[in-house]
Scaffold this motif. Structure first.
Motif, PDB file in Angstrom:
ATOM      1  N   ASP A 151      69.012 -60.570 -68.749  1.00 41.12           N
ATOM      2  CA  ASP A 151      69.581 -59.467 -69.489  1.00 41.12           C
ATOM      3  C   ASP A 151      69.928 -58.277 -68.617  1.00 41.12           C
ATOM      4  OD1 ASP A 151      68.647 -57.324 -72.204  1.00 41.12           O
ATOM      5  OD2 ASP A 151      70.551 -58.198 -71.671  1.00 41.12           O
ATOM      6  N   THR A 152      69.890 -58.491 -67.322  1.00 45.21           N
ATOM      7  CA  THR A 152      70.337 -57.436 -66.434  1.00 45.21           C
ATOM      8  C   THR A 152      71.794 -57.147 -66.783  1.00 45.21           C
ATOM      9  OG1 THR A 152      69.111 -58.674 -64.813  1.00 45.21           O
ATOM     10  CG2 THR A 152      70.288 -56.743 -64.027  1.00 45.21           C
ATOM     11  N   ASP A 153      72.301 -58.094 -67.473  1.00 49.59           N
ATOM     12  CA  ASP A 153      73.712 -58.132 -67.739  1.00 49.59           C
ATOM     13  C   ASP A 153      74.020 -57.522 -69.113  1.00 49.59           C
ATOM     14  OD1 ASP A 153      76.138 -58.824 -66.897  1.00 49.59           O
ATOM     15  OD2 ASP A 153      76.058 -60.864 -67.687  1.00 49.59           O
ATOM     16  N   GLY A 154      72.992 -57.331 -69.889  1.00 52.16           N
ATOM     17  CA  GLY A 154      73.213 -56.802 -71.222  1.00 52.16           C
ATOM     18  C   GLY A 154      74.038 -57.724 -72.093  1.00 52.16           C
ATOM     19  N   GLY A 174      62.058 -53.852 -77.014  1.00 52.39           N
ATOM     20  CA  GLY A 174      62.679 -53.894 -75.703  1.00 52.39           C
ATOM     21  C   GLY A 174      64.073 -53.292 -75.638  1.00 52.39           C
ATOM     22  N   ARG A 175      64.605 -52.939 -76.781  1.00 56.57           N
ATOM     23  CA  ARG A 175      65.950 -52.410 -76.791  1.00 56.57           C
ATOM     24  C   ARG A 175      65.939 -50.898 -76.684  1.00 56.57           C
ATOM     25  NH1 ARG A 175      68.776 -53.597 -74.806  1.00 56.57           N
ATOM     26  NH2 ARG A 175      68.703 -55.729 -74.126  1.00 56.57           N
ATOM     27  N   ALA A 176      65.845 -50.432 -75.490  1.00 58.70           N
ATOM     28  CA  ALA A 176      65.792 -48.990 -75.291  1.00 58.70           C
ATOM     29  C   ALA A 176      67.161 -48.367 -75.561  1.00 58.70           C
ATOM     30  CB  ALA A 176      65.377 -48.703 -73.858  1.00 58.70           C
ATOM     31  N   THR A 177      67.139 -47.206 -76.192  1.00 61.59           N
ATOM     32  CA  THR A 177      68.400 -46.497 -76.409  1.00 61.59           C
ATOM     33  C   THR A 177      68.475 -45.341 -75.425  1.00 61.59           C
ATOM     34  OG1 THR A 177      67.629 -44.791 -77.906  1.00 61.59           O
ATOM     35  CG2 THR A 177      68.062 -46.965 -78.850  1.00 61.59           C
ATOM     36  N   ASP A 221      74.695 -49.617 -75.017  1.00 58.12           N
ATOM     37  CA  ASP A 221      75.218 -50.573 -75.978  1.00 58.12           C
ATOM     38  C   ASP A 221      76.741 -50.549 -75.885  1.00 58.12           C
ATOM     39  OD1 ASP A 221      74.433 -51.590 -79.240  1.00 58.12           O
ATOM     40  OD2 ASP A 221      76.427 -51.579 -78.367  1.00 58.12           O
ATOM     41  N   PRO A 222      77.314 -51.697 -75.562  1.00 55.86           N
ATOM     42  CA  PRO A 222      78.758 -51.723 -75.360  1.00 55.86           C
ATOM     43  C   PRO A 222      79.541 -51.327 -76.610  1.00 55.86           C
ATOM     44  CG  PRO A 222      77.821 -53.944 -75.333  1.00 55.86           C
ATOM     45  CD  PRO A 222      76.689 -52.995 -75.317  1.00 55.86           C
ATOM     46  N   ALA A 223      79.029 -51.709 -77.757  1.00 54.61           N
ATOM     47  CA  ALA A 223      79.756 -51.372 -78.979  1.00 54.61           C
ATOM     48  C   ALA A 223      79.768 -49.867 -79.188  1.00 54.61           C
ATOM     49  CB  ALA A 223      79.114 -52.064 -80.176  1.00 54.61           C
ATOM     50  N   THR A 280      84.866 -60.418 -64.085  1.00 56.34           N
ATOM     51  CA  THR A 280      83.419 -60.358 -63.999  1.00 56.34           C
ATOM     52  C   THR A 280      83.011 -59.418 -62.878  1.00 56.34           C
ATOM     53  OG1 THR A 280      83.177 -62.595 -64.831  1.00 56.34           O
ATOM     54  CG2 THR A 280      81.329 -61.691 -63.600  1.00 56.34           C
ATOM     55  N   GLU A 281      83.638 -59.603 -61.767  1.00 60.63           N
ATOM     56  CA  GLU A 281      83.402 -58.757 -60.606  1.00 60.63           C
ATOM     57  C   GLU A 281      83.538 -57.281 -60.966  1.00 60.63           C
ATOM     58  OE1 GLU A 281      82.657 -59.723 -57.500  1.00 60.63           O
ATOM     59  OE2 GLU A 281      82.583 -57.628 -56.853  1.00 60.63           O
ATOM     60  N   ALA A 282      84.508 -56.989 -61.808  1.00 56.80           N
ATOM     61  CA  ALA A 282      84.789 -55.602 -62.168  1.00 56.80           C
ATOM     62  C   ALA A 282      84.001 -55.153 -63.395  1.00 56.80           C
ATOM     63  CB  ALA A 282      86.281 -55.433 -62.401  1.00 56.80           C
ATOM     64  N   GLY A 283      83.137 -56.023 -63.881  1.00 56.46           N
ATOM     65  CA  GLY A 283      82.334 -55.641 -65.029  1.00 56.46           C
ATOM     66  C   GLY A 283      83.060 -55.748 -66.356  1.00 56.46           C
ATOM     67  N   TYR A 284      84.108 -56.526 -66.377  1.00 53.58           N
ATOM     68  CA  TYR A 284      84.835 -56.733 -67.623  1.00 53.58           C
ATOM     69  C   TYR A 284      84.535 -58.110 -68.191  1.00 53.58           C
ATOM     70  CZ  TYR A 284      87.765 -52.573 -67.450  1.00 53.58           C
ATOM     71  OH  TYR A 284      88.211 -51.282 -67.484  1.00 53.58           O
ATOM     72  N   ASP A 285      84.502 -58.206 -69.484  1.00 45.09           N
ATOM     73  CA  ASP A 285      84.379 -59.506 -70.117  1.00 45.09           C
ATOM     74  C   ASP A 285      85.756 -60.144 -70.202  1.00 45.09           C
ATOM     75  OD1 ASP A 285      81.702 -59.696 -70.518  1.00 45.09           O
ATOM     76  OD2 ASP A 285      81.721 -58.925 -72.569  1.00 45.09           O
ATOM     77  N   THR A 286      85.774 -61.452 -70.146  1.00 45.23           N
ATOM     78  CA  THR A 286      87.028 -62.185 -70.267  1.00 45.23           C
ATOM     79  C   THR A 286      87.017 -62.977 -71.566  1.00 45.23           C
ATOM     80  OG1 THR A 286      86.974 -62.506 -67.876  1.00 45.23           O
ATOM     81  CG2 THR A 286      88.566 -63.824 -69.131  1.00 45.23           C
ATOM     82  N   VAL A 287      87.881 -62.620 -72.476  1.00 47.02           N
ATOM     83  CA  VAL A 287      87.923 -63.438 -73.690  1.00 47.02           C
ATOM     84  C   VAL A 287      89.183 -64.294 -73.685  1.00 47.02           C
ATOM     85  CG1 VAL A 287      87.602 -61.132 -74.717  1.00 47.02           C
ATOM     86  CG2 VAL A 287      88.809 -62.881 -76.007  1.00 47.02           C
TER      87      VAL A 287
END
Lengths: 352, 352
Positions: free
Chosen positions: A125-128, B16-19, B64-66, B102-109
């Motif tokens: 989950d380092t990745d969230g 475990g879900r720290a805000t 949180d990404p959302a 991924t390298e840039a921290g973006y998700d690929t859909v």
DNA sequence: CTGAAAGCGCTAACAT
DNA sequence: ATGTTAGCGCTTTCAG
């Protein structure tokens, strides 16, 4: 409060982006009702629902996914983690997953897990990751049961493809049977020195499928009263190039094999290629059997073991989606039957 | 309100879900500072930043990404739209895209655009796609310039692969040159009746690449003073099976071709397969040239035109990501050089 | 059956 | 350099 009275009272907003409030206003109802009406929840008068839906359509309104994710905690997306994205097997799995997810209104995010580091990041989950997706399908990327339990404890829904798990549902084939089937075929043809082209030479934990197939290979030998020769087990990395190299090694042996069980068609292709270059007669001097039934196997007339990979992906996705409503789905195992497809690359050894 | 006083007073919250508030409290600063510190924004004392980052790490906090998507309007995800996900070409493109993202921290859909309906939905926002992603790469899924302009107006960032566009940046190869190169090679060998295996028989608008290659095929003929025979243009759908079928048709002709230009290696593979079954000598009786330089082409000794597909994906992703900060990136064209790789499936025709 | 309002967790002015 | 606070757009009790 807006202190600069009269100046640009409304915030900068992209045109055309209707919000739930716009719809509510236009339909003359509250946002709560819009939300209910649109999502098909109960307690909405039919007339109201209709009107709201019409208005929403007119405004081409769509709930902002980020907003609803924030409110509900569900992202309407699933992830599919694969070691490599190109490569016949994985791209077919992904295709199957995507088809089902799209159909169900879920986004499919692909996660390449090529390095051990990426593997670790993902699981820890380092990745969230589990804030971004509702569920995850692991394709032949394997974790210890402890690690998986950790995921389950964090309420991540998972389905694995290939490897079976005792904590999550999984879909795959009987890999021991695969190994047995292929090897048996060769033994029955009269082969006694049968090499095997396996997967990565890594920690077995990270990829047990080759191990299972190897087990079947061993069983077939044992059942036939044959001993396996460790020298005949070579790593081919499931790639064409790997298969090529592996067979190159094998042929350098003092007592080279008369047959090869390649754990994937792609490795088998590499084997065939090398054989051709060396003018080795297949199957007279070297029999080759693969696994997958790649669409090109028929082209090279490769004997292989058929499996419907795209379907594996589709079924896994379906299981995952279905399981999303249950808190902890049982670790069911969906096992597809496999069968041998005998074509031209296998035959009796020359000196039978 | 909680009516059962004293029972489970706090809301159900995953452990475990720290805000961000937890971090702020633990670090003794405000949430704003945490936000700044973590995202590397200026105006944070080094000591503070360090402390915050340490605390965040301890709590293994991740925004949180959302929530951040909702607040910023950016989803940190990009989409890649492909007609089919399996298939050598597309899976390689996707692999390239994913690696960079991924390298840039973006998700690929991944978005499968197999049907005309899916194509329409995607472009007309019926899909709500641009709330879910920051940018989109279209892989050989083509839209009219009007449609693309519509996307641009809605501030969707796009890069296209294969087809070039006047409104968005694109990466690809010179497809006219591809057609010319392949055909020239055949003509120079002495062939006069050269068939061509093309793509889908759909609306040309949906897939111009075959058209460009066909153009090159025509130019080569014209330059050599040759006429093209429409009967020699057959649809092969870029698949192995399609190539097989197409050549089957061609051989039924009264005056069959002596050479085939297949617009993809996969179609060429199908052609080779049929030739083998029919005991047609390649290249003596039939020369075949493909496009792609698929890793299996070397195996079947296929003459082909090389292109680095995975790199196309990577470059497109890079362009897309880079362009995200600009409001309307110029429609640059990145064109990769292609070259002919002469192998064994092409040679002079028998009756030269 | 419908509405009001309190969040969801974060970012971005605006103050200090 | 740091804190306060008003949203972002939606869902979901709770009231009516």
């Amino acid at each position: 409060m807006n202190w600069v009275t009269g100046l640009q009272p409304q915030p900068i907003r992209r045109p055309g982006r209707a919000t739930i409030e716009d719809v509510a206003a236009a339909a003359g109802v509250s946002v709560a009702t819009v939300s209910r009406a649109i999502r098909g929840l109960p307690n909405v008068a039919n007339s109201t629902r209709e009107r709201v839906q019409r208005v929403a359509a007119e405004l081409s309104y769509r709930a902002d996914p980020a907003a609803s994710r924030l409110a509900t905690g569900r992202s309407q997306a699933i992830g599919v983690a694969v070691p490599v994205l190109n490569g016949w097997y994985f791209s077919n799995v992904v295709a199957g997953v995507e088809a089902v997810c799209t159909e169900a209104g879920y986004d499919t995010v692909v996660l390449g897990i090529s390095s051990a580091e990426q593997r670790t990041r993902l699981i820890h989950d380092t990745d969230g990751i589990h804030r971004r997706i509702d569920g995850l399908v692991f394709v032949d990327v394997s974790y210890s049961e402890d690690e998986l339990t950790g995921l389950a404890d964090r309420h991540l829904h998972v389905v694995t493809i290939g490897v079976r798990s005792s904590v999550f549902p999984s879909v795959g084939i009987d890999d021991v049977e695969v190994g047995r089937l292929a090897t048996d075929h060769l033994i029955e043809l009269g082969h006694r020195r049968i090499a095997v082209l396996t997967g990565l030479a890594e920690d077995p934990l990270t990829f047990p499928v080759p191990l299972r197939r190897l087990e079947g290979y061993g069983i077939a030998h044992r059942d036939a009263g044959l001993a396996v020769d460790p020298a005949l087990e070579v790593v081919g990395n499931f790639s064409v190039a790997g298969g090529y190299e592996a067979v190159n090694e094998l042929l350098a042996l003092d007592d080279p094999p008369t047959a090869i069980f390649a754990m994937s068609d792609e490795m088998a292709f590499g084997a065939i290629q090398l054989a051709r270059e060396r003018r080795i007669d297949v199957p007279r001097d070297l029999s080759i059997v693969g696994v997958d039934d790649h669409e090109l196997s028929v082209m090279v007339d490769l004997t292989t073991i058929h499996q419907d990979v795209e379907d594996h992906g589709a079924r896994a996705a379906r299981m995952l989606l279905d399981g999303l409503s249950i808190d902890r789905p049982a670790p069911t195992r969906l096992e597809d039957p496999v069968h041998l497809v005998v074509r031209g690359t296998t035959g009796p050894p020359r000196a039978t």
